[in-house]
Design an enzyme around this catalytic site. Structure first.
Site: not given
Length: 212
Positions: A112, A115-117
């Protein structure tokens, strides 16, 4: 850029020594609880649920079923969200999931970049390295090098596909089924599926590595 993804050391700490990240998390939790924004009991339940009860166990069951049930695999290909929800797994960051399959010719890897999906409902809490800037940038620029950092050496002719998660779409990698498991039951197959193999930064375990 040189970066070592020593993911084994992010998750395990000896004694009571806490990493910088863990210290920050605990400090933030203390502030939120002190100000009354968060019920500490609710926070504990949330963390325990995604760390221990979900973990990668839900995703492992999905992969095991895909390996052993051709009809379910086809459903995953067409509508992974519905196929996964049919096993009772849906919710936080798992609203829309796309399944991508590893084959002898193609290796899939998920990142991702913004961000950090991450598909919490099937993989639990995201590992620390998944959120790191070096992983997020290098996974796109040098995926083969990143995999090498994880101890994964792919043949030069094997294609690598990098999937970038977004706010709308999460990805679940279906790793290749290990040889010698043709007669294994789903519950035993699930033991072979690791979290990293469902992100694409690892392989499923070999049959000799687990007890049936």
């Amino acid at each position: 850029m040189s970066h070592s993804h020593d993911h084994h050391h992010h998750d395990h700490h000896e004694g009571t020594v806490l990493s910088e990240v863990e210290l920050r998390v605990r400090a933030l939790e203390s502030v939120l609880v002190e100000k009354g924004y968060v019920d500490p009991a609710a926070l504990d339940i949330l963390i325990e649920t995604y760390e221990t009860k979900v973990g990668p166990h839900n995703g492992a069951r999905v992969v095991a079923k895909a390996w052993s049930d051709p009809a379910y695999l086809e459903w995953l290909r067409k509508d992974a969200t519905a196929a996964i929800a049919s096993l009772g797994y849906s919710g936080r960051q798992g609203e829309h999931i796309v399944a991508v399959e590893n084959t002898p010719l193609v290796h899939n890897m998920v990142v991702c970049t913004l961000c950090s999906c991450y598909p919490w409902s099937v993989l639990g809490l995201p590992p620390v390295w998944y959120k790191s800037a070096p992983y997020r940038s290098r996974a796109v620029l040098d995926p083969r090098g990143v995999l090498r950092d994880f101890g994964i050496e792919l043949a030069p002719e094997k294609q690598i596909r990098v999937w970038d998660s977004t706010a709308e779409i999460r990805y679940l990698v279906i790793p290749e089924r290990p040889a010698g498991t043709e007669d294994w039951a789903e519950a035993d197959l699930a033991k072979l599926v690791t979290r990293d193999s469902m992100i694409g930064t690892g392989f499923a375990k070999a049959p000799a590595e687990v007890s049936r």
